[in-house]
Design a protein around this motif. Sequence first.
Motif, short mmCIF file in Angstrom:
data_model
loop_
_atom_site.label_atom_id
_atom_site.label_comp_id
_atom_site.label_asym_id
_atom_site.label_seq_id
_atom_site.Cartn_x
_atom_site.Cartn_y
_atom_site.Cartn_z
N GLU A 44 -3.73 -2.98 -6.08
CA GLU A 44 -3.96 -4.32 -6.81
C GLU A 44 -5.37 -5.14 -6.23
O GLU A 44 -5.69 -6.27 -6.83
CB GLU A 44 -2.56 -5.32 -6.60
CG GLU A 44 -1.54 -4.37 -7.09
CD GLU A 44 -0.64 -3.57 -6.16
OE1 GLU A 44 0.37 -3.42 -6.15
OE2 GLU A 44 -1.31 -3.40 -5.17
N PRO A 53 7.39 -4.25 2.45
CA PRO A 53 6.53 -3.42 1.72
C PRO A 53 6.82 -2.01 2.22
O PRO A 53 7.16 -1.73 3.46
CB PRO A 53 5.31 -3.87 1.68
CG PRO A 53 5.20 -4.65 2.80
CD PRO A 53 6.62 -5.09 3.04
N THR A 60 3.34 -0.28 -1.70
CA THR A 60 4.18 -0.67 -2.78
C THR A 60 5.02 -1.68 -2.41
O THR A 60 5.21 -2.03 -1.12
CB THR A 60 4.73 0.26 -3.35
OG1 THR A 60 5.53 1.06 -2.52
CG2 THR A 60 3.63 1.51 -4.06
N GLY A 61 5.27 -2.62 -3.40
CA GLY A 61 6.44 -3.57 -3.20
C GLY A 61 5.98 -4.73 -2.08
O GLY A 61 6.82 -5.43 -1.72
N THR A 64 5.21 2.52 1.71
CA THR A 64 4.28 3.30 1.39
C THR A 64 4.70 4.30 0.95
O THR A 64 5.86 5.00 1.12
CB THR A 64 3.39 3.55 2.80
OG1 THR A 64 3.94 4.47 3.69
CG2 THR A 64 2.84 1.87 3.28
N LYS A 65 3.90 5.15 0.02
CA LYS A 65 3.97 6.44 -0.68
C LYS A 65 3.04 7.38 -0.30
O LYS A 65 1.63 6.97 -0.65
CB LYS A 65 4.45 6.25 -1.89
CG LYS A 65 4.58 7.61 -2.60
CD LYS A 65 4.98 7.40 -4.36
CE LYS A 65 5.10 9.05 -4.55
NZ LYS A 65 5.13 8.84 -6.13
#
Length: 194
Positions: free
Chosen positions: A128, A61, A52-53, A63-64
Amino acid sequence: MPTHAPPAPAAALRSVLAALRSPTAAIRGVRSRATAYGGLQPELPLPVHVLTGITGAGGPPSTKLTGWRFLLRGRDASVGTAEAMLTADGWAFSHFGEGPYVRSTETALRHADALPGPYQPRLLSVPELYMLTLWLHSDTAADPAGGTLLPTDLLMPLAPAPPGIAAHVPHRVAALLPLLTHRLVPPPLLQAPA
């Protein structure tokens, strides 16, 4: 040097085993594959993170952790995956999967085992770009739920990879992330001549 895969949470494994024994598993074709392949066993658990980001200006960026993915192995081959996700009540079975990422994950793990230096294998999704990578985290003692990409980490895109990005080739984080960012940031609008 071999990779150092962390063990999956026991509750995540239990949820996958329960789903494999469930009569509703036949709806997704798992029961027929289990019969055809001599029963399925979950193996090679990998934590799944989402990037993410990547295009944000708020820093690097992150992560999750979204789950743990197990390869489902029959007598001779892996034929699918089973994934557990973290819910408010703990680990729960999420879904079965199949397709090209099953074999590609095995191939990438074999390549990773041949690399110098120890790594902790994880999966990193870039939704994405419809991209999945084997994330080779250089801190083998790190909590697999942690989500910090280190400069010494490697990312190995799984096949099918986006056009122009080679699958099963390790890339340093610092080399691959700018390429991914470039693909996600729209080009500036052309202005009409004055």
